[in-house]
Design a protein around this motif. Structure first.
Motif, PDB file in Angstrom:
ATOM      1  N   ASP A   1       0.865  -1.167   0.000  1.00 12.41           N
ATOM      2  CA  ASP A   1       0.000   0.000   0.000  1.00 12.41           C
ATOM      3  C   ASP A   1       0.901   1.216   0.000  1.00 12.41           C
ATOM      4  O   ASP A   1       2.117   1.103   0.030  1.00 12.41           O
ATOM      5  CB  ASP A   1      -0.979   0.007   1.174  1.00 12.41           C
ATOM      6  CG  ASP A   1      -0.290  -0.016   2.505  1.00 12.41           C
ATOM      7  OD1 ASP A   1       0.543   0.859   2.750  1.00 12.41           O
ATOM      8  OD2 ASP A   1      -0.596  -0.913   3.315  1.00 12.41           O
TER       9      ASP A   1
ATOM     10  N   PRO B   1      -8.576   4.633   0.739  1.00 16.43           N
ATOM     11  CA  PRO B   1      -8.166   3.461  -0.033  1.00 16.43           C
ATOM     12  C   PRO B   1      -8.207   2.196   0.815  1.00 16.43           C
ATOM     13  O   PRO B   1      -8.008   2.241   2.027  1.00 16.43           O
ATOM     14  CB  PRO B   1      -6.718   3.796  -0.397  1.00 16.43           C
ATOM     15  CG  PRO B   1      -6.234   4.647   0.734  1.00 16.43           C
ATOM     16  CD  PRO B   1      -7.420   5.416   1.231  1.00 16.43           C
ATOM     17  N   THR B   2      -8.479   1.076   0.176  1.00 11.56           N
ATOM     18  CA  THR B   2      -8.238  -0.226   0.812  1.00 11.56           C
ATOM     19  C   THR B   2      -7.391  -1.006  -0.191  1.00 11.56           C
ATOM     20  O   THR B   2      -7.124  -0.514  -1.283  1.00 11.56           O
ATOM     21  CB  THR B   2      -9.538  -1.014   1.119  1.00 11.56           C
ATOM     22  OG1 THR B   2     -10.002  -1.643  -0.074  1.00 11.56           O
ATOM     23  CG2 THR B   2     -10.626  -0.139   1.716  1.00 11.56           C
ATOM     24  N   GLU B   3      -6.988  -2.212   0.148  1.00 13.97           N
ATOM     25  CA  GLU B   3      -6.184  -2.999  -0.794  1.00 13.97           C
ATOM     26  C   GLU B   3      -7.011  -3.438  -2.006  1.00 13.97           C
ATOM     27  O   GLU B   3      -6.451  -3.786  -3.044  1.00 13.97           O
ATOM     28  CB  GLU B   3      -5.557  -4.217  -0.097  1.00 13.97           C
ATOM     29  CG  GLU B   3      -6.522  -5.282   0.394  1.00 13.97           C
ATOM     30  CD  GLU B   3      -7.171  -4.919   1.733  1.00 13.97           C
ATOM     31  OE1 GLU B   3      -7.167  -3.737   2.105  1.00 13.97           O
ATOM     32  OE2 GLU B   3      -7.670  -5.845   2.390  1.00 13.97           O
TER      33      GLU B   3
ATOM     34  N   ASN C   1      -4.796  -2.759   3.992  1.00 14.31           N
ATOM     35  CA  ASN C   1      -4.177  -1.495   3.578  1.00 14.31           C
ATOM     36  C   ASN C   1      -3.853  -0.646   4.807  1.00 14.31           C
ATOM     37  O   ASN C   1      -4.704  -0.444   5.688  1.00 14.31           O
ATOM     38  CB  ASN C   1      -5.154  -0.769   2.652  1.00 14.31           C
ATOM     39  CG  ASN C   1      -4.677   0.604   2.243  1.00 14.31           C
ATOM     40  OD1 ASN C   1      -4.701   1.535   3.049  1.00 14.31           O
ATOM     41  ND2 ASN C   1      -4.237   0.738   1.021  1.00 14.31           N
TER      42      ASN C   1
ATOM     43  N   THR D   1      -5.196   1.441  -6.192  1.00  8.78           N
ATOM     44  CA  THR D   1      -5.360   0.333  -5.230  1.00  8.78           C
ATOM     45  C   THR D   1      -4.686  -0.935  -5.766  1.00  8.78           C
ATOM     46  O   THR D   1      -4.623  -1.162  -6.969  1.00  8.78           O
ATOM     47  CB  THR D   1      -6.839   0.046  -4.906  1.00  8.78           C
ATOM     48  OG1 THR D   1      -7.523  -0.232  -6.117  1.00  8.78           O
ATOM     49  CG2 THR D   1      -7.492   1.211  -4.198  1.00  8.78           C
TER      50      THR D   1
ATOM     51  N   TYR E   1     -11.312   1.727  -3.507  1.00  4.41           N
ATOM     52  CA  TYR E   1     -11.592   2.803  -2.542  1.00  4.41           C
ATOM     53  C   TYR E   1     -12.959   2.585  -1.904  1.00  4.41           C
ATOM     54  O   TYR E   1     -13.845   1.973  -2.506  1.00  4.41           O
ATOM     55  CB  TYR E   1     -11.571   4.171  -3.249  1.00  4.41           C
ATOM     56  CG  TYR E   1     -10.165   4.724  -3.360  1.00  4.41           C
ATOM     57  CD1 TYR E   1      -9.693   5.645  -2.442  1.00  4.41           C
ATOM     58  CD2 TYR E   1      -9.302   4.272  -4.349  1.00  4.41           C
ATOM     59  CE1 TYR E   1      -8.394   6.124  -2.507  1.00  4.41           C
ATOM     60  CE2 TYR E   1      -7.997   4.747  -4.430  1.00  4.41           C
ATOM     61  CZ  TYR E   1      -7.548   5.671  -3.500  1.00  4.41           C
ATOM     62  OH  TYR E   1      -6.259   6.129  -3.555  1.00  4.41           O
TER      63      TYR E   1
ATOM     64  N   THR F   1     -10.745   2.768  -8.323  1.00  5.31           N
ATOM     65  CA  THR F   1      -9.438   2.219  -7.960  1.00  5.31           C
ATOM     66  C   THR F   1      -8.363   3.303  -7.877  1.00  5.31           C
ATOM     67  O   THR F   1      -7.233   3.027  -7.487  1.00  5.31           O
ATOM     68  CB  THR F   1      -9.007   1.136  -8.974  1.00  5.31           C
ATOM     69  OG1 THR F   1      -9.100   1.685 -10.290  1.00  5.31           O
ATOM     70  CG2 THR F   1      -9.908  -0.089  -8.903  1.00  5.31           C
TER      71      THR F   1
END
Ligand code: TXA
Ligand code: MG
Length: 350
Positions: free
Chosen positions: A7, A33-35, A128, A178, A38, A156
């Motif tokens: 991340d 954001p996450t892995e 993340n 991401t 978003y 993303t």
């Protein structure tokens, strides 16, 4: 477990996450954001805050949200119980792109709006670093759907979604592109079996290493008929679809697939219509279409790129977009699930 996904936490200053966390606590929305993709986050315990998510997305009230947590105490607080198989899954895949549907503890803990009045709740612990720290600093679980207006591909990158979400969120944490690019795998454990409600980066093959039996819900690849009961409300809705007509074509035999795509391209040409082909890098030279886009080489690259490409296709002013299918093995199942929806079930497997 050590995070397996990269991340871009270094892109964000500590104070920015602190400020975003304060907005969550105040009852406002934060884009983060996450892995996977978003999310548009709100305090999952605050009904008024969660209402804002549904308004910002134009989301149907009967489509529940995933609750994001940063530690096991948060899970214990909101779910009725954690079974043996669920514990194994948590150990193996959390933090990471796996959402588990649990029985909810009591209607008072998580407001009904989050779960769309279901007696279950979807929970995920993202890996993340920005997401984790945001939840930790807010000190509350965060309800968050994918960041997009309902029906559009999930965001993303901030650049892709800034226009449609501008003014609708109080704070934006920009963590770059991401890592995975597709939303989390959503599963439910029933009678010691795993049912995949939405495929994702955690694949059926990986889940089979943990459980005796793993089923793929029939609506993962099948069309939902009108008034049909579904295991996950999100399955009913139009998703990921550009305005331009799309078609997915797939064959295990590459030559057959390329020939079929060229056949459709020629038919369109005869009608004076323009085609854009989105395919794997190594196939692009074989296509007769004037417009061709590279979706990547590996399944990981296809997963990461597909939403951002689908968001751009309408600008191309073509009459048909033909997208190469990728099959159903491993990450292919998740990609195929998104593609057939993007194509409104207009697909050919030969
Ligand atoms: O990767 C992800 O999961 C992203 C990031 C932001 O975490 N989130 C995401 O949320 O994709 P959303 O709201 O776009 O999709 C959640 C899906 C929907 O299809 C919803 O119907 C399903 O999960 N879902 C949530 N809670 C559920 C429940 N209790 N029972 C069945 N399905 C549920
Ligand atoms: Mg979504």
């Amino acid at each position: 477990m050590i995070s397996k996904y990269s991340d871009q936490k270094e892109k964000i200053k500590e104070e920015e996450i602190e400020e975003a966390a304060r907005e969550i606590v105040k009852g406002n929305l934060v884009l983060f954001p996450t892995e996977t993709v978003y999310g548009i986050g709100a305090n999952a315990l605050d009904e008024e805050a969660v209402k804002k998510i549904f308004i910002a997305k134009g989301r149907a009230q009967d489509n529940p949200l995933i609750v994001h947590v940063s530690n096991m105490q948060m899970v214990e607080d909101i779910v009725e119980s954690i079974g043996d198989l669920e514990r194994k899954l948590i150990q193996r895949f959390w933090p990471g792109p796996l959402t588990i549907i649990f029985q909810r503890k009591s209607k008072e803990v998580i407001p009904n709006i989050v779960t769309a009045n279901l007696d279950t709740v979807g929970v995920r612990m993202p890996s993340n670093g920005i997401a984790k720290e945001l939840i930790e600093k807010a000190g509350v679980p965060i309800a968050a759907p994918s960041a997009n207006v309902s029906g559009k591909p999930s965001g993303t990158k901030v650049e892709d979604i800034i226009t449609e979400l501008d003014g609708k969120v109080e704070y934006i944490l920009d963590g770059g592109f991401t890592d995975i690019g597709l939303e989390s795998t959503v599963i439910k454990v029933e009678d010691n079996k795993i049912n995949i409600l939405r495929p994702g980066k955690v694949t059926k093959e990986q889940l089979e290493e943990v459980a005796r039996e793993v089923k793929v819900d029939k609506h993962v690849l099948g069309r939902v008929e009108q008034n049909e009961v579904v295991s996950s409300p999100g399955m009913k809705y139009r998703h990921y679809a550009p305005n331009t007509k799309c078609m997915m074509i797939y064959s295990e035999n590459e030559e057959k697939m390329i020939n079929e795509i060229n056949k459709v391209t020629n038919q369109m040409k005869q009608e004076d219509k323009k085609v854009l082909v989105i395919g794997r890098k190594e196939h692009l030279n074989s296509y007769l279409a004037e417009r061709k886009w590279n979706v990547g080489e590996t399944l990981e690259e296809v997963a990461k790129n597909i939403f951002t490409l689908l968001r751009k296709v309408d600008k191309e002013q073509v009459d048909l977009i033909i997208i190469e299918g990728v099959g159903e093995k491993e990450l292919g199942l998740a990609i195929t699930n998104r593609l057939i929806r993007a194509c409104a079930y207009n697909y050919l497997v030969i």
